[in-house]
Design an enzyme around this catalytic site. Sequence first.
Site, PDB file in Angstrom:
ATOM      1  CE1 TYR A  45       1.407   1.214   8.281  1.00  0.00           C
ATOM      2  CE2 TYR A  45       2.484   2.847   9.646  1.00  0.00           C
ATOM      3  CZ  TYR A  45       2.238   1.498   9.033  1.00  0.00           C
ATOM      4  OH  TYR A  45       3.366   0.649   9.454  1.00  0.00           O
ATOM      5  CB  CYS A  46      -5.174   1.480   8.878  1.00  0.00           C
ATOM      6  SG  CYS A  46      -6.204   2.378   7.714  1.00  0.00           S
ATOM      7  CD  GLN A  47      -3.121  -3.067   3.900  1.00  0.00           C
ATOM      8  OE1 GLN A  47      -2.488  -3.280   4.705  1.00  0.00           O
ATOM      9  NE2 GLN A  47      -2.734  -3.271   2.564  1.00  0.00           N
ATOM     10  N   GLY A  57      -7.068   3.576   5.276  1.00  0.00           N
ATOM     11  CA  GLY A  57      -7.245   4.993   5.586  1.00  0.00           C
ATOM     12  C   GLY A  57      -8.517   5.050   6.787  1.00  0.00           C
ATOM     13  CG  PHE A  71       1.302  -0.916   4.511  1.00  0.00           C
ATOM     14  CD1 PHE A  71       2.677  -0.282   5.026  1.00  0.00           C
ATOM     15  CD2 PHE A  71       1.211  -2.038   4.284  1.00  0.00           C
ATOM     16  CE1 PHE A  71       3.713  -1.084   4.767  1.00  0.00           C
ATOM     17  CE2 PHE A  71       2.415  -2.927   4.037  1.00  0.00           C
ATOM     18  CZ  PHE A  71       3.458  -2.412   4.434  1.00  0.00           C
TER      19      PHE A  71
END
Length: 123
Positions: free
Chosen positions: A84-86, A88, A113
């Site tokens: 995951y990141c902020q 996608g 996130f």
Amino acid sequence: MEFLIIAVVVLLGVSIFRYYRQKSYLKVLTEEQFKENYRKAQLIDVREPQEFDRGHILGARNIPVTQLRQRLVEIRKDKPVYLYCQGGSRSARAAQILHKKGYSQLYQLKGGFKKWTGKIKTK
């Protein structure tokens, strides 16, 4: 003008091709689906360290996508990898890198996130 139209069509075609190719090796999970198994997997936050420090999913390891190629030894190929990141896009890029290096069980948190409502940890 004709060149511009051709360029736009080519770019659109490449984008569509990449999207469908990515769907063959990266499974996008809802938060509920993600929560079901992420504790049995390798949970990787691919954001930068300062973002990770402001808050991350409990149990996640921080391996920024910018360092991923140098830190592949930290990620096992025989276990699922939950990314995951902020939002996608970086986790999708990380999945592409991992796929090219032979990783096959790749999962991504839909919405990243910023859409996560579960437990988090901050520094």
